[in-house]
Design an enzyme around this catalytic site. Structure first.
Site, PDB file in Angstrom:
ATOM      1  N   LYS A  40     -26.607 -34.400  55.185  1.00 29.89           N
ATOM      2  CA  LYS A  40     -25.454 -34.859  55.966  1.00 29.89           C
ATOM      3  C   LYS A  40     -25.945 -35.459  57.278  1.00 29.89           C
ATOM      4  CE  LYS A  40     -21.046 -33.009  57.760  1.00 29.89           C
ATOM      5  NZ  LYS A  40     -20.213 -31.783  57.840  1.00 29.89           N
ATOM      6  N   SER A 114     -15.783 -32.143  56.121  1.00 30.93           N
ATOM      7  CA  SER A 114     -16.400 -33.346  56.646  1.00 30.93           C
ATOM      8  C   SER A 114     -17.653 -33.759  55.893  1.00 30.93           C
ATOM      9  CB  SER A 114     -16.745 -33.138  58.129  1.00 30.93           C
ATOM     10  OG  SER A 114     -17.678 -32.054  58.288  1.00 30.93           O
ATOM     11  N   SER A 138     -15.842 -27.267  55.863  1.00 30.29           N
ATOM     12  CA  SER A 138     -16.433 -28.529  55.432  1.00 30.29           C
ATOM     13  C   SER A 138     -17.499 -28.374  54.357  1.00 30.29           C
ATOM     14  CB  SER A 138     -17.039 -29.265  56.637  1.00 30.29           C
ATOM     15  OG  SER A 138     -16.027 -29.597  57.561  1.00 30.29           O
TER      16      SER A 138
END
Length: 568
Positions: A40, A114, A138
């Site tokens: 990420k 996210s 998330s």
């Protein structure tokens, strides 16, 4: 002002911010050797930009985040960086100038965020696993919406050094994988105390599995925002957990719900502003809405208000703690519903909040969590559940989560690949057991199944034998029983069986109950593995009906009850 990147042309464009032609690796040896992972874009990889989905904020990392370094040292390779909700502020995956990441099953729907890009790459089989982060869900919501595993460790178990904070005191590095066993392997390689991370801690993990007969909490308030498919899917999940030995216990959800509300509706949101204050104060116009508004709201609170919110959170934690006297773990839907990207753009704040209905409280109250796939709904969209335990329950959650996931029979992510055989959970102390395949009256819900459950047996999987068997309805048996007879390899049928795991110390008393002409012998399953299982002596089939073509005892009984097959 940095220009916004052009919109993505494909789902793959939206998921990957940077995909490397040559993966980064440091060694070809170790427990994760040969595996590729995505990272990420709020987690540092040396030599690559970290933008947190805000190009104007971006910088080139000088060194790997600690979690990345540990995974590289374990033999894994970095495949690239993935898209995300900007500054990890969101649960839907549409809050990025790089474009919204679509659901891996239906591009009209949100992927969840996210950590949207990381979840998409795993669900589509582009990497073996991926790193996300989890502050309010998330690392779980994208897993639940894409039929993959989302492992959120206990806080402080995995170092967050080199991870851009969202709310540093509650942040966790999360792991996405197609199976629980792989996620657990990655966690085992990644974890460890890091004195350079102010929130790292030495945790003593519970090494024994949950009890054979476990109690799982179910909220007394269940909301699905009108999604009846999700409601039905959760009811099915509760039923499956019962089959695995669980007893549902209704818990008071109010303190959890009230704790969740503090994350954005109190001075606790100031921590999100603090994480990017140096950039935000001078560059707020480079932050997308509604992230800009959320961060700005955190700048207006007084110190006394933060203290008041923290005290309120501790009071709610004390109230919530009472539920653990009655349950071993809590089970909730990972997300209550699916939304289309168009719906999310039209109402980004309320719908994002809805996606976090069952996630926001977990890190605030210092729990561990594991999201596992549960079903593919009638509309083709995934539904997942989350197993939640006290801090340090990570190994227990993984053991139960793996059994649950394999009982679903689902494929891996959005691929056609079947789940591999269950694997050991690193660090878990497992007592000696024996695997037993049952074919008739001992199946779940049938007359003799209590002979298994009262001995602490656990349902591992529903599968089939190798095509080396024939199944017969044995006359004169009470309750009615089938007999499984092995014949020449490949000359028979695949017969449906359930594979149970029984403590070795209970196995002898169970075998003593098996009446002739039945016996226990070694069975070969469809995947080539061998387990103990029920067979019958050859003489017993002389007057028996061959029911092999039905594929299993349960199917035969169902048709018999419908008068499609004459009673024996």
């Amino acid at each position: 002002m940095v220009q916004t990147p052009p919109p993505p042309r494909t789902a793959e464009d939206a998921a990957w911010i940077l995909r490397l032609a040559t993966p980064i690796s440091t060694t070809a040896h170790g427990p994760l050797a040969g595996l590729h992972f995505a990272v990420k874009d709020n987690i540092d990889v040396a030599g690559l930009p970290t933008t947190a989905a805000c190009p104007g904020f971006g910088y080139r990392a000088d060194e790997h985040a600690m979690v990345v370094q540990r995974l590289l040292d374990a033999g894994a390779s970095v495949a690239g960086k993935t898209n995300m909700d900007q500054f990890a502020c969101g649960l839907n995956g549409t809050r990025s100038p790089y474009g919204p990441v679509p659901n891996a099953f239906d591009a009209r729907y949100v992927c969840g965020g996210s950590s949207s890009g990381s979840a998409w790459t795993v669900a589509r089989g582009q990497v073996d696993f991926a790193l996300g982060t989890d502050t309010a869900g998330s690392g779980r919501v994208p897993a639940g919406l894409n039929n993959i595993v989302g492992l959120k460790p206990s806080k402080g178990l995995v170092s967050a050094r080199g991870v851009l904070p969202a709310a540093q005191s509650v942040d966790c590095v999360s792991i996405f994988a197609p199976t629980v066993a792989l996620a657990a392997r990655v966690r085992h390689a990644a974890m460890g105390h890091d004195c350079a991370d102010p929130y790292s801690r030495r945790l003593r993990l519970e090494r024994s599995p949950y009890p054979q007969r476990f109690r799982f909490g179910v909220p007394d308030e269940l909301v699905f925002f009108g999604d009846e498919l999700a409601r039905a899917a959760f009811a099915d999940a509760v039923a499956r957990l019962r089959e695995l030995g669980g007893t549902p216990v209704t818990i008071d959800y109010r303190p959890l719900r009230e704790a969740a509300s503090l994350l954005y509706d109190s001075a606790l949101v100031a921590e999100r502003y603090a994480a990017v204050r140096a950039f935000f104060d001078g560059h707020a116009d480079e932050v997308v809405e509604p992230v800009r508004g959320i961060l700005a709201s955190g700048s207006g609170y007084a110190a006394w208000e933060l203290c008041e919110a923290q005290t309120r959170l501790r009071a709610l934690a004390q109230r919530a703690d009472a539920m653990w006297e009655h349950i071993d773990l809590l089970v909730v839907p990972t997300a209550p519903t699916h939304y289309t990207i168009a719906q999310m753009h039209a109402d980004p704040v309320a719908l994002n909040r809805n996606l976090g209905a069952y996630t926001n409280f977990v890190n605030l109250l210092d729990y561990a969590a594991l999201s596992v796939p549960s079903t593919l709904r009638a509309d083709g969209l995934p539904f997942g559940i989350t197993l939640i335990g006290r801090s340090g329950s990570d190994l227990q959650l993984a053991e139960l989560g793996q059994r649950y996931h394999h009982a679903t029979g689902l494929p891996q992510g959005a691929t056609d690949l079947p789940l591999p055989a269950p694997a050991a959970i690193p660090g878990l102390a497992v007592p000696a057991t024996v695997k037993l395949a049952v074919v008739g009256a001992h199946l779940s819900g049938m007359a003799l199944n209590p002979q298994l459950t009262e001995r602490g047996a656990r349902l591992l999987a529903r599968t089939e034998t190798a095509p080396d068997y024939r199944l017969f309805a044995l006359p004169g048996t009470t309750p009615p029983k089938p007999g499984l007879l092995r014949i020449d390899p490949g000359m028979g049928h695949r017969i449906a069986v359930e594979v149970w795991e029984m403590p070795m110390e209970q196995y002898g008393s169970f075998v003593a109950l098996v009446p002739p002409p039945l016996a226990i012998a070694t069975l070969r399953l469809a995947d080539g593995s061998a387990v103990q299982g029920f067979v019958c002596e050859a003489f017993s089939i002389l007057d028996a009906r061959d029911i092999s073509h039905f594929g299993g005892w349960r199917a035969y009984l169902a048709l018999q009850r419908s008068d499609a097959v004459p009673a024996f």
